[in-house]
Design an enzyme around this catalytic site. Structure first.
Site, PDB file in Angstrom:
ATOM      1  N   ALA A  34     -12.969 -36.306  -8.245  1.00  0.00           N
ATOM      2  CA  ALA A  34     -12.067 -36.109  -7.105  1.00  0.00           C
ATOM      3  C   ALA A  34     -10.752 -36.856  -7.314  1.00  0.00           C
ATOM      4  CB  ALA A  34     -12.748 -36.577  -5.816  1.00  0.00           C
ATOM      5  N   CYS A  35     -10.209 -36.737  -8.495  1.00  0.00           N
ATOM      6  CA  CYS A  35      -9.001 -37.466  -8.897  1.00  0.00           C
ATOM      7  C   CYS A  35      -7.893 -36.456  -9.177  1.00  0.00           C
ATOM      8  CB  CYS A  35      -9.339 -38.269 -10.166  1.00  0.00           C
ATOM      9  SG  CYS A  35      -7.952 -39.122 -10.944  1.00  0.00           S
ATOM     10  N   GLY A  36      -6.678 -36.886  -9.057  1.00  0.00           N
ATOM     11  CA  GLY A  36      -5.558 -36.020  -9.414  1.00  0.00           C
ATOM     12  C   GLY A  36      -5.597 -35.601 -10.878  1.00  0.00           C
ATOM     13  N   PHE A  37      -6.276 -36.378 -11.720  1.00  0.00           N
ATOM     14  CA  PHE A  37      -6.389 -36.056 -13.142  1.00  0.00           C
ATOM     15  C   PHE A  37      -7.648 -35.240 -13.470  1.00  0.00           C
ATOM     16  CE2 PHE A  37      -3.937 -40.168 -13.359  1.00  0.00           C
ATOM     17  CZ  PHE A  37      -2.725 -39.576 -13.695  1.00  0.00           C
ATOM     18  N   THR A  38      -8.470 -34.947 -12.474  1.00  0.00           N
ATOM     19  CA  THR A  38      -9.716 -34.211 -12.708  1.00  0.00           C
ATOM     20  C   THR A  38      -9.499 -32.904 -13.471  1.00  0.00           C
ATOM     21  OG1 THR A  38     -10.780 -35.253 -10.808  1.00  0.00           O
ATOM     22  CG2 THR A  38     -11.733 -33.183 -11.576  1.00  0.00           C
TER      23      THR A  38
END
Length: 160
Positions: A34-38
């Site tokens: 659930a990360c912007g980098f996912t």
């Protein structure tokens, strides 16, 4: 000491001796769902598919230390990665990468390839470590560095 001296637990709970990867180039990444980098999962899978026949393994280590962005169970993590990004590279059980309970592998990676200004602490999800066939850490990449930007370095290591 090198990366092949460590053990980890697979996403399904099986113990894994990292010596099984001896002779391969490794790309080791702390991940989160659930990360912007996912979306980098897609790029990691592309790198894995492009180079696995030539001897690379991508190893994903989910971590919930950054913004609680990996709060799911191991089963949920595996299902999410497969469904959303087609991940087929090995994923491991959730670990800490910093602090008193940091996994020994990540302590080693951090000390062998410090980050910006020599800091060892991992700053965020999707920090990447490239490891040579001899198990020695070659380079550390920031979370913002997309997987495709590592291709030239990977090609160089695979050619050795």
């Amino acid at each position: 000491m090198n990366v092949f001296d460590f053990h980890a637990t697979a996403l399904d709970g099986a113990p894994i001796d990292l010596a099984r990867y001896r002779g391969k180039v490794l790309l080791i990444v702390n991940t989160a769902s659930a990360c912007g980098f996912t979306p980098q999962y897609k790029g990691l899978e592309e790198v894995y598919r492009q180079f696995r026949e030539r001897g690379i393994e991508v190893l994903g280590f989910p971590c919930n230390q950054f913004g609680q962005q990996e709060s799911g169970s191991e089963a949920e993590i595996g299902a999410f990665c497969e469904k959303n990004y087609g991940v087929s590279f090995p994923l491991f059980a959730k670990i800490d990468v910093n602090g008193a309970h940091a996994h020994p592998l990540f302590r080693h990676l951090e000390s062998e390839a410090p980050g910006l200004l020599g800091t060892e602490r991992i700053k965020w999800n999707f920090t990447k470590f490239l490891v040579g066939r001899d198990g020695r850490v070659v380079k550390r990449y920031a979370p913002r560095t997309p997987p495709h930007a590592l291709v030239a370095d990977i090609e160089q290591l695979l050619a050795r």
